[in-house]
Design an enzyme around this catalytic site. Sequence first.
Site, PDB file in Angstrom:
ATOM      1  N   GLU A 111       0.840  -1.189   0.000  1.00 13.42           N
ATOM      2  CA  GLU A 111       0.000   0.000   0.000  1.00 13.42           C
ATOM      3  C   GLU A 111       0.878   1.242   0.000  1.00 13.42           C
ATOM      4  O   GLU A 111       1.878   1.318   0.708  1.00 13.42           O
ATOM      5  CB  GLU A 111      -0.899   0.019   1.240  1.00 13.42           C
ATOM      6  CG  GLU A 111      -1.764   1.270   1.356  1.00 13.42           C
ATOM      7  CD  GLU A 111      -2.608   1.276   2.615  1.00 13.42           C
ATOM      8  OE1 GLU A 111      -3.506   0.405   2.717  1.00 13.42           O
ATOM      9  OE2 GLU A 111      -2.354   2.116   3.505  1.00 13.42           O
TER      10      GLU A 111
ATOM     11  N   THR B  21      -4.069   4.761  -1.469  1.00 11.12           N
ATOM     12  CA  THR B  21      -5.048   5.232  -0.501  1.00 11.12           C
ATOM     13  C   THR B  21      -5.802   6.450  -1.022  1.00 11.12           C
ATOM     14  O   THR B  21      -5.424   7.076  -2.015  1.00 11.12           O
ATOM     15  CB  THR B  21      -4.396   5.553   0.849  1.00 11.12           C
ATOM     16  OG1 THR B  21      -3.481   6.642   0.689  1.00 11.12           O
ATOM     17  CG2 THR B  21      -3.655   4.344   1.394  1.00 11.12           C
TER      18      THR B  21
ATOM     19  N   ALA C  96      -8.699  10.643   4.311  1.00  7.74           N
ATOM     20  CA  ALA C  96      -9.925  10.823   5.101  1.00  7.74           C
ATOM     21  C   ALA C  96     -10.898  11.716   4.338  1.00  7.74           C
ATOM     22  O   ALA C  96     -10.542  12.797   3.878  1.00  7.74           O
ATOM     23  CB  ALA C  96      -9.591  11.436   6.457  1.00  7.74           C
TER      24      ALA C  96
ATOM     25  N   ARG D 242     -15.547   2.097   4.445  1.00  9.42           N
ATOM     26  CA  ARG D 242     -16.479   3.138   4.875  1.00  9.42           C
ATOM     27  C   ARG D 242     -15.761   4.475   4.903  1.00  9.42           C
ATOM     28  O   ARG D 242     -16.253   5.483   4.427  1.00  9.42           O
ATOM     29  CB  ARG D 242     -17.035   2.815   6.265  1.00  9.42           C
ATOM     30  CG  ARG D 242     -18.139   3.770   6.722  1.00  9.42           C
ATOM     31  CD  ARG D 242     -18.256   3.814   8.223  1.00  9.42           C
ATOM     32  NE  ARG D 242     -17.088   4.471   8.830  1.00  9.42           N
ATOM     33  CZ  ARG D 242     -16.904   4.580  10.129  1.00  9.42           C
ATOM     34  NH1 ARG D 242     -17.779   4.053  10.969  1.00  9.42           N
ATOM     35  NH2 ARG D 242     -15.827   5.202  10.604  1.00  9.42           N
ATOM     36  N   GLY D 243     -14.540   4.489   5.484  1.00  6.93           N
ATOM     37  CA  GLY D 243     -13.730   5.699   5.535  1.00  6.93           C
ATOM     38  C   GLY D 243     -13.918   6.492   6.808  1.00  6.93           C
ATOM     39  O   GLY D 243     -14.847   6.259   7.596  1.00  6.93           O
TER      40      GLY D 243
ATOM     41  N   LYS E 283     -20.250  -7.544   4.421  1.00  7.92           N
ATOM     42  CA  LYS E 283     -19.387  -7.136   3.310  1.00  7.92           C
ATOM     43  C   LYS E 283     -19.123  -8.295   2.356  1.00  7.92           C
ATOM     44  O   LYS E 283     -19.109  -8.103   1.132  1.00  7.92           O
ATOM     45  CB  LYS E 283     -18.089  -6.541   3.859  1.00  7.92           C
ATOM     46  CG  LYS E 283     -18.301  -5.168   4.509  1.00  7.92           C
ATOM     47  CD  LYS E 283     -17.015  -4.520   4.980  1.00  7.92           C
ATOM     48  CE  LYS E 283     -16.560  -5.001   6.313  1.00  7.92           C
ATOM     49  NZ  LYS E 283     -15.483  -4.139   6.889  1.00  7.92           N
TER      50      LYS E 283
ATOM     51  N   GLN F  98      -6.783  -4.692   9.693  1.00 13.26           N
ATOM     52  CA  GLN F  98      -6.053  -3.657  10.414  1.00 13.26           C
ATOM     53  C   GLN F  98      -4.820  -4.319  11.016  1.00 13.26           C
ATOM     54  O   GLN F  98      -4.861  -5.491  11.381  1.00 13.26           O
ATOM     55  CB  GLN F  98      -6.941  -3.081  11.524  1.00 13.26           C
ATOM     56  CG  GLN F  98      -6.262  -2.122  12.472  1.00 13.26           C
ATOM     57  CD  GLN F  98      -5.845  -0.834  11.792  1.00 13.26           C
ATOM     58  OE1 GLN F  98      -4.792  -0.802  11.164  1.00 13.26           O
ATOM     59  NE2 GLN F  98      -6.661   0.199  11.889  1.00 13.26           N
TER      60      GLN F  98
ATOM     61  N   PHE G 169      -0.602   6.826  16.079  1.00 16.75           N
ATOM     62  CA  PHE G 169      -1.626   6.398  15.129  1.00 16.75           C
ATOM     63  C   PHE G 169      -2.402   5.195  15.666  1.00 16.75           C
ATOM     64  O   PHE G 169      -3.618   5.097  15.502  1.00 16.75           O
ATOM     65  CB  PHE G 169      -0.977   6.054  13.789  1.00 16.75           C
ATOM     66  CG  PHE G 169      -1.963   5.650  12.730  1.00 16.75           C
ATOM     67  CD1 PHE G 169      -2.829   6.579  12.184  1.00 16.75           C
ATOM     68  CD2 PHE G 169      -2.045   4.339  12.281  1.00 16.75           C
ATOM     69  CE1 PHE G 169      -3.753   6.218  11.216  1.00 16.75           C
ATOM     70  CE2 PHE G 169      -2.965   3.967  11.324  1.00 16.75           C
ATOM     71  CZ  PHE G 169      -3.823   4.915  10.788  1.00 16.75           C
TER      72      PHE G 169
END
Length: 290
Positions: free
Chosen positions: A10, A40, A43, A99-100, A159, A170, A210
Amino acid sequence: MSRMPQVSFEVFPPSPKTEDRFWTTVARLAVLQPAYLSVTYGAGGSAKDRSDAVLRRLLRLRGPQPAAHLSVVDASRAETDDLAKGWIDAGVTRFVALRGDMPEMGAAFRPHPDGYGGAAELTSALKRLGATHVSVGAYPEPHPDHRGGDSDLAHLHGKFAAGADDAITQYVFEPEIFLRYRDRVAAAGIDKPIVAGIMPVFDFAKVSSFSRRCGASVPAWLDARFAPLADQPDAHHAAAVETAVSFCRRLQGEGVEAFHIYTLNRAELTIDICRDLGWATPARLREAAA
């Protein structure tokens, strides 16, 4: 001997000041021949235009298959569909449906009045529009907006029912957390692939901060390992490689066959991890180092 797993990377879109360095990083990562390179979205879709530029250039370069992150925050269904359709028409057929997060850090999710309600609805729309592969998120530790347990698994069920092909987790730092989650997913009757998200400790202070925001626990042993290395970049780098390699080897030994590395646009760390795991041939490593 374990067979070669699926490995993907990523990256996040660069700022104008870091664009040259970003494309150098992408070229070095491409040499490792990842299954795909996900880009990515930011946000609230804050990096939408930059994501679009990166995805289209990746297509022109004919390097790793690009995968577009897409979220539902602050966009109507029509706006989301138009963006996705444009990417699909251009040749991007792999997506990461999320979803974000809201643009305001820590703000509770508020669906757009005319938008999709979450990742399941977005997944269904992407498949309808022609996406060939859709990945979604999975949470070995409770999602900050949910209570964990059956709630998280119910969301994951939804989903996959909407057409998701796999789920990227995650990151976690304890192998047992991932393995217990994998067992819970299987016990719930979900038989789709669960891809292990890997976060190298590129900067312990930043990763810790984070992690607190996204609900990922930071074990005491990780603090003890990295805190003394704050002013020792070479030692910190070596420790980051070693901890990621140890984590991945443990999961591979338990049958995990797919890994997604959050590169943070740092080629060197990702290359060294793949080298020590034997996930890249000597010839590719020499080319990546050039």
